[in-house]
Design a protein around this motif. Structure first.
Motif, PDB file in Angstrom:
ATOM      1  N   TYR A 146       0.690  -1.058   0.061  1.00  0.00           N
ATOM      2  CA  TYR A 146       0.205   0.230  -0.197  1.00  0.00           C
ATOM      3  C   TYR A 146       0.859   0.899   0.109  1.00  0.00           C
ATOM      4  N   ILE A 147       2.096   1.641   0.499  1.00  0.00           N
ATOM      5  CA  ILE A 147       3.332   2.611   0.662  1.00  0.00           C
ATOM      6  C   ILE A 147       3.283   2.409  -1.596  1.00  0.00           C
ATOM      7  N   ALA A 148       3.509   1.518  -1.388  1.00  0.00           N
ATOM      8  CA  ALA A 148       4.188   1.955  -3.043  1.00  0.00           C
ATOM      9  C   ALA A 148       2.765   2.906  -3.888  1.00  0.00           C
ATOM     10  N   HIS A 149       1.739   1.933  -3.399  1.00  0.00           N
ATOM     11  CA  HIS A 149       0.304   2.636  -3.969  1.00  0.00           C
ATOM     12  C   HIS A 149       0.434   4.228  -3.324  1.00  0.00           C
ATOM     13  N   ILE A 150       0.912   4.574  -2.721  1.00  0.00           N
ATOM     14  CA  ILE A 150       0.779   6.014  -1.663  1.00  0.00           C
ATOM     15  C   ILE A 150       1.649   6.905  -3.303  1.00  0.00           C
ATOM     16  N   ILE A 151       2.984   6.072  -3.464  1.00  0.00           N
ATOM     17  CA  ILE A 151       4.659   6.616  -4.227  1.00  0.00           C
ATOM     18  C   ILE A 151       4.074   6.650  -5.656  1.00  0.00           C
ATOM     19  N   GLY A 152       3.304   5.998  -5.730  1.00  0.00           N
ATOM     20  CA  GLY A 152       3.596   4.983  -7.390  1.00  0.00           C
ATOM     21  C   GLY A 152       2.770   6.373  -8.288  1.00  0.00           C
ATOM     22  N   PRO A 153       1.608   7.491  -7.546  1.00  0.00           N
ATOM     23  CA  PRO A 153       1.790   8.033  -8.781  1.00  0.00           C
ATOM     24  C   PRO A 153       1.913   9.661  -8.675  1.00  0.00           C
ATOM     25  N   TYR A 154       3.469   9.663  -7.257  1.00  0.00           N
ATOM     26  CA  TYR A 154       4.321  10.999  -7.302  1.00  0.00           C
ATOM     27  C   TYR A 154       4.912  10.526  -8.938  1.00  0.00           C
ATOM     28  N   VAL A 155       5.194   9.058  -8.872  1.00  0.00           N
ATOM     29  CA  VAL A 155       6.222   9.516 -10.144  1.00  0.00           C
ATOM     30  C   VAL A 155       6.444  10.172 -11.091  1.00  0.00           C
ATOM     31  N   VAL A 156       5.004  10.515 -11.846  1.00  0.00           N
ATOM     32  CA  VAL A 156       5.062  11.715 -12.747  1.00  0.00           C
ATOM     33  C   VAL A 156       5.234  12.134 -12.909  1.00  0.00           C
ATOM     34  N   TYR A 157       5.092  12.900 -11.484  1.00  0.00           N
ATOM     35  CA  TYR A 157       5.779  14.127 -11.270  1.00  0.00           C
ATOM     36  C   TYR A 157       6.656  14.737 -11.462  1.00  0.00           C
ATOM     37  N   LEU A 158       7.660  13.994 -11.308  1.00  0.00           N
ATOM     38  CA  LEU A 158       8.871  14.517 -11.606  1.00  0.00           C
ATOM     39  C   LEU A 158       9.633  14.527 -12.703  1.00  0.00           C
ATOM     40  N   SER A 159       8.106  14.779 -14.364  1.00  0.00           N
ATOM     41  CA  SER A 159       9.095  15.443 -15.086  1.00  0.00           C
ATOM     42  C   SER A 159       8.622  16.558 -15.197  1.00  0.00           C
ATOM     43  N   ASP A 160       8.308  17.685 -14.312  1.00  0.00           N
ATOM     44  CA  ASP A 160       8.736  19.292 -13.056  1.00  0.00           C
ATOM     45  C   ASP A 160       9.492  19.354 -13.390  1.00  0.00           C
ATOM     46  N   VAL A 161      10.977  18.106 -13.261  1.00  0.00           N
ATOM     47  CA  VAL A 161      12.612  18.424 -12.893  1.00  0.00           C
ATOM     48  C   VAL A 161      13.099  17.616 -14.599  1.00  0.00           C
ATOM     49  N   ALA A 162      12.103  17.361 -15.189  1.00  0.00           N
ATOM     50  CA  ALA A 162      12.572  16.842 -16.382  1.00  0.00           C
ATOM     51  C   ALA A 162      11.393  15.748 -16.804  1.00  0.00           C
ATOM     52  N   ALA A 163      10.876  16.160 -18.142  1.00  0.00           N
ATOM     53  CA  ALA A 163       9.864  15.475 -18.846  1.00  0.00           C
ATOM     54  C   ALA A 163       9.842  13.777 -18.909  1.00  0.00           C
ATOM     55  N   SER A 164      11.937  13.668 -19.104  1.00  0.00           N
ATOM     56  CA  SER A 164      12.177  12.591 -19.577  1.00  0.00           C
ATOM     57  C   SER A 164      12.292  11.607 -17.663  1.00  0.00           C
ATOM     58  N   LEU A 165      12.353  12.012 -16.493  1.00  0.00           N
ATOM     59  CA  LEU A 165      12.302  11.329 -15.995  1.00  0.00           C
ATOM     60  C   LEU A 165      12.136  10.072 -14.977  1.00  0.00           C
ATOM     61  N   PRO A 166      10.394  10.854 -15.401  1.00  0.00           N
ATOM     62  CA  PRO A 166       9.612   9.398 -14.887  1.00  0.00           C
ATOM     63  C   PRO A 166       9.590   7.477 -15.582  1.00  0.00           C
ATOM     64  N   LEU A 167      10.201   7.550 -16.652  1.00  0.00           N
ATOM     65  CA  LEU A 167      10.321   7.026 -17.426  1.00  0.00           C
ATOM     66  C   LEU A 167      11.421   6.373 -17.006  1.00  0.00           C
ATOM     67  N   ILE A 168      12.874   7.284 -17.230  1.00  0.00           N
ATOM     68  CA  ILE A 168      13.954   6.823 -16.665  1.00  0.00           C
ATOM     69  C   ILE A 168      13.877   6.134 -15.714  1.00  0.00           C
ATOM     70  N   VAL A 169      13.276   6.849 -14.456  1.00  0.00           N
ATOM     71  CA  VAL A 169      13.213   6.269 -13.055  1.00  0.00           C
ATOM     72  C   VAL A 169      12.385   4.332 -13.449  1.00  0.00           C
ATOM     73  N   LEU A 170      11.235   4.481 -13.862  1.00  0.00           N
ATOM     74  CA  LEU A 170      10.343   3.381 -14.059  1.00  0.00           C
ATOM     75  C   LEU A 170      11.408   2.133 -14.293  1.00  0.00           C
ATOM     76  N   GLY A 171      12.451   2.732 -15.330  1.00  0.00           N
ATOM     77  CA  GLY A 171      12.836   2.471 -16.412  1.00  0.00           C
ATOM     78  C   GLY A 171      13.925   1.369 -15.396  1.00  0.00           C
ATOM     79  N   LEU A 172      14.389   1.941 -14.547  1.00  0.00           N
ATOM     80  CA  LEU A 172      15.449   1.876 -13.486  1.00  0.00           C
ATOM     81  C   LEU A 172      15.298   0.828 -13.033  1.00  0.00           C
ATOM     82  N   LEU A 173      13.939   1.449 -11.833  1.00  0.00           N
ATOM     83  CA  LEU A 173      13.094   0.094 -10.651  1.00  0.00           C
ATOM     84  C   LEU A 173      13.163  -1.224 -11.873  1.00  0.00           C
ATOM     85  N   SER A 174      12.385  -0.915 -12.589  1.00  0.00           N
ATOM     86  CA  SER A 174      12.665  -2.428 -13.520  1.00  0.00           C
ATOM     87  C   SER A 174      13.449  -3.258 -13.654  1.00  0.00           C
ATOM     88  N   VAL A 175      14.428  -2.771 -14.268  1.00  0.00           N
ATOM     89  CA  VAL A 175      15.696  -3.847 -14.168  1.00  0.00           C
ATOM     90  C   VAL A 175      16.698  -3.906 -12.685  1.00  0.00           C
TER      91      VAL A 175
END
Length: 580
Positions: free
Chosen positions: A493-522
Motif C-alpha cells: 500500500y505504501i507503493a500505491h501511495i508513492i506510485g502516482p507521484y512518479v509522474v510529477y518528476l516530469s516537472d524536473v525533466a520530462a524524461s525523468l518518470p520513464l527513466i526512474v521506472l526503467g531503472l526500478l524495473s531493471v
C-alpha cells in the motif's frame, strides 16, 4: 504420526496418498469440478469492484491538459482571441510540467479588460502586469468530454497536488482496512469479512458522488480505501483454496486476467460516455452490491473452519462440494479427513507464531525482506506506468484501455509458461521487458509509437505483478504464511501511495518518470534471480523449512532446461516431519 508417513512409497516408486492436508481431500471431491467453475464465475462482480476501486480515482479527477484563466469580460470572444488577449506565454517552469502548453495555465494579465476592449486592442502587451487566476479556469473538453471533480473544484495550478494527495489518503485507508478486515476474516470468517468490506466500499462509493468540497472527498476516499484489496482478495484466496493444486495456476491467472482486464479496460469508456463524475461514482459502486447476498452465494473457507477447530463445518463444506461435483466419497476417507483436521487444529492451537518469527532466522528474514522489496518496487512501477499513460498520448481513454487489456495476454502467458520456466526467470524476463521498453519509449515520437512501447512496458510489469501475487504464498512457511502475505500487501500500500507521484518528476525533466521506472524495473529483474525458485519444490511448512528453503538450488538452474526427473529431485526441498 508424521508428515513423512503421509505418503506411503512402494518399491516401484508409486505413492499411496493419505489424507494429511486439505489438498489431499480435493481429488476425492473434485479439484476442478462444477462448484469450482461456479466460484470461478462468481469472481466476476468482485473483480469489477476491485478494478473500479483501483482505477476509479483516475477518471474522477481527470482534467484536460489545456486550460487557462477565466476572464468573464472576454466571454463573447473566441477561445483563440481570449488566450491572445489575456494569457501570457508559459514560464520556463510551466513548460516542464506534464502536458505543458505554450501559454500559461495559471496566470493572466492584470489589466482592465473592459477598457482594453473599448480601445480596440485584441492582442496582449508583454509589458502588462501579471497575476494569478482570479475567476477560476476554463477547460478545453475536446479530448476529455466531461467535468471531473478536480475541474469542478479547480484542483489545478497551486492545487494540482490535491488529486494525488486524495489518492494517497485512499491507500492510507487501505492500510487500516487491511488490519480491520484481516482481523474480521481471522476471527469471524472469510464471508463476514467479504460482506463487510464490500458493503463499506458500496456506501463510500455512493457517498463520493455527493461530495462538494475537498475534505468531504478525502473522507469518502479514505473510507472507500479501507475496502480496497480485500474486496477481491478475500474471495480470490477462498476460491484458490478450493481448487486442486494442479489447476491453481490456471484458475488464479485466468480469473484475474479475464475479469480484471475486462473491467479495467471498460472503465475508461464508462467514464467517457457517462461524462459525469458523480454518476460514474454511483456506477462503480454497483458491483459491490453483490456482497449483500454474499452469505447465500459464497461458501465459507473450510480451511478457516479447520483452523478454528470447527471440524464438523469443514466436513459439511467438503460434502457440499462432493454433491455439486457429483462425486462419491467413502466413509473411511471422511474419517481420515476428520482425524487429520483434528490433528491440524490441535497443532495450530499449540503454537502462537507471529509475523515477527519471520525475522528470527537469518535466511528466512532475507527471503521475507526480498519478497517485500520485490512487491514494493513492482507496485511502484505498475502504478507509475498507469499514471504516466496520460502523458504518453492525449487520447487517455484508448491508451488506458489498451494498457489494461495487457492483463489478459499476461495471464495467458503465465498459464502456459509459469509452470515450465519457473517464477525467478519469468520474473526476470518480464521486468527486463518492462525496463527496456520504458527506456525505448523515451526515444519514440509522440503518439502511437510511445503508446505502443508504453503498453509493452506495462505488459511486462503485469506479468511480474501476477507472479508476485502467488510467489509469497508459495515461499513463506505455512505456520506464518497468512500473516506474512498480509505484511507484504500492507507494505505494498505504501507503493500505491508513492506510485502516482512518479509522474510529477516530469516537472524536473520530462524524461525523468520513464527513466526512474526503467531503472526500478531493471533492479527488480535482477533481484528476482536472487530469490529461491518455488516451482517443483515441496513448500515450506515450519520456520526451519522456510529458513532452509532453496539452499540446494543453483543460481543458474532453469526448470524447463534442467527437466530430467533426477535433476529436479536434486533441488527439491524435503519437508520436515511434524509430530501430531
Amino acid at each position: 504420526m508424521t508428515l513423512s508417513e503421509g505418503t506411503r512409497r512402494t518399491e516401484e516408486g508409486k505413492t499411496a496418498k493419505k489424507i494429511e492436508t486439505f489438498d489431499d481431500i480435493l481429488p476425492y471431491i473434485g479439484g476442478a469440478g462444477r462448484y469450482q467453475w461456479y466460484l470461478f464465475v462468481l469472481l466476476l462482480p468482485f473483480a469489477f469492484g476491485y478494478a473500479f476501486l483501483y482505477f476509479g480515482h483516475f477518471f474522477l479527477v481527470l482534467t484536460p491538459n489545456e486550460y487557462w484563466c477565466t476572464v468573464p469580460e472576454l466571454d463573447d470572444l473566441t477561445i483563440d482571441q481570449r488566450i491572445a488577449l489575456s494569457i501570457p506565454p508559459a514560464t520556463a517552469d510551466e513548460l516542464k510540467s506534464e502536458g505543458a502548453t505554450s501559454y500559461s495555465r495559471c496566470q493572466m494579465y492584470d489589466v482592465n479588460y473592459t477598457e482594453i476592449l473599448a480601445s480596440g486592442v485584441n492582442i496582449s502587451d508583454p509589458t502588462w502586469p501579471i497575476t494569478a487566476c482570479r475567476n477560476g479556469w476554463t477547460f478545453d473538453y475536446t479530448t476529455i468530454p466531461y467535468v471531473s471533480i478536480a475541474a469542478e473544484l479547480g484542483w489545478v495550478c497551486e492545487k494540482e497536488y490535491y488529486s494525488s494527495v486524495a489518492q494517497s489518503i485512499f491507500f492510507i485507508g487501505s492500510i487500516l482496512g487491511g488490519f480491520i478486515f484481516g482481523y474480521i476474516a481471522d476471527h469471524y470468517g472469510r464471508v463476514p469479512a467479504l460482506v463487510a468490506c464490500n458493503a463499506v466500499g458500496f456506501f463510500a462509493s455512493i457517498g463520493t458522488a455527493f461530495c462538494n468540497n475537498y475534505w468531504t472527498f478525502c473522507l469518502s476516499r479514505f473510507i472507500l480505501g479501507t475496502a480496497f484489496d480485500n474486496c477481491f482478495n478475500l474471495i480470490f484466496i477462498l476460491v484458490i483454496e478450493y481448487v486442486g493444486p494442479e489447476h491453481r495456476t490456471f484458475m488464479a491467472n485466468m480469473s484475474f486476467g479475464i475479469y480484471f482486464a475486462g473491467s479495467a479496460s471498460l472503465l475508461p469508456w464508462f467514464a467517457y460516455y457517462i461524462a459525469d463524475w458523480r454518476t460514474l461514482s454511483l456506477l462503480t459502486a454497483t458491483p459491490m452490491a453483490i456482497a449483500f447476498i454474499g452469505p447465500w452465494i459464497v461458501p465459507e473457507s473450510a480451511r478457516w473452519y479447520i483452523s478454528t477447530g470447527n471440524i464438523p463445518k469443514a466436513v459439511e463444506m467438503v460434502k457440499k462440494f462432493e454433491k455439486v461435483n457429483k462425486k462419491t466419497v467413502s466413509k473411511e476417507i471422511y474419517e481420515e479427513f476428520e482425524q487429520s483436521c483434528n490433528a491440524a487444529a490441535k497443532l495450530e492451537g499449540s503454537q502462537n507464531y507471529t509475523v515477527l518469527d519471520l525475522f528470527k532466522k537469518f535466511r528466512l528474514a532475507y527471503i521475507t525482506v526480498m519478497l517485500v522489496i520485490y512487491w514494493l518496487l513492482i507496485l511502484i512501477v505498475y502504478d507509475g506506468h498507469v499514471w504516466n499513460m496520460k502523458s504518453l498520448d492525449p487520447d487517455v481513454f484508448t491508451s488506458f484501455s489498451l494498457g489494461a487489456l495487457t492483463e489478459l495476454p499476461a495471464a495467458i502467458l503465465l498459464t502456459l509458461f509459469l509452470d515450465k520456466w519457473g517464477r525467478r526467470w519469468m520474473g526476470f524476463i518480464s521486468m527486463m521487458i518492462c525496463g527496456v521498453f520504458s527506456f525505448i519509449t523515451l526515444f519514440m515520437p509522440s503518439g502511437a509509437a510511445t503508446v505502443t512501447t508504453g503498453i509493452i512496458a506495462r505488459f511486462g510489469v503485469n506479468i511480474a505483478g501476477n507472479i508476485g501475487f502467488q510467489y509469497a504464498a508459495e515461499m513463506l512457511p505455512t505456520v506464518v504464511r497468512g500473516q506474512g502475505v498480509s505484511l507484504i500487501h500492507i507494505v505494498g500500500y505504501i507503493a500505491h501511495i508513492i506510485g502516482p507521484y512518479v509522474v510529477y518528476l516530469s516537472d524536473v525533466a520530462a524524461s525523468l518518470p520513464l527513466i526512474v521506472l526503467g531503472l526500478l524495473s531493471v533492479i527488480v529483474a535482477v533481484q528476482a534471480l536472487f530469490m529461491p525458485e518455488t516451482l517443483g519444490q515441496d513448500l515450506p511448512q515450519t520456520l526451519e523449512d522456510g529458513n532452509n528453503f532453496g539452499r540446494e538450488q543453483r543460481f543458474w538452474w532453469i526448470p524447463c532446461i534442467s527437466s530430467s526427473h533426477e535433476k529436479k529431485k536434486e533441488f527439491r526441498q524435503t519437508v520436515s516431519s511434524i509430530t501430531s
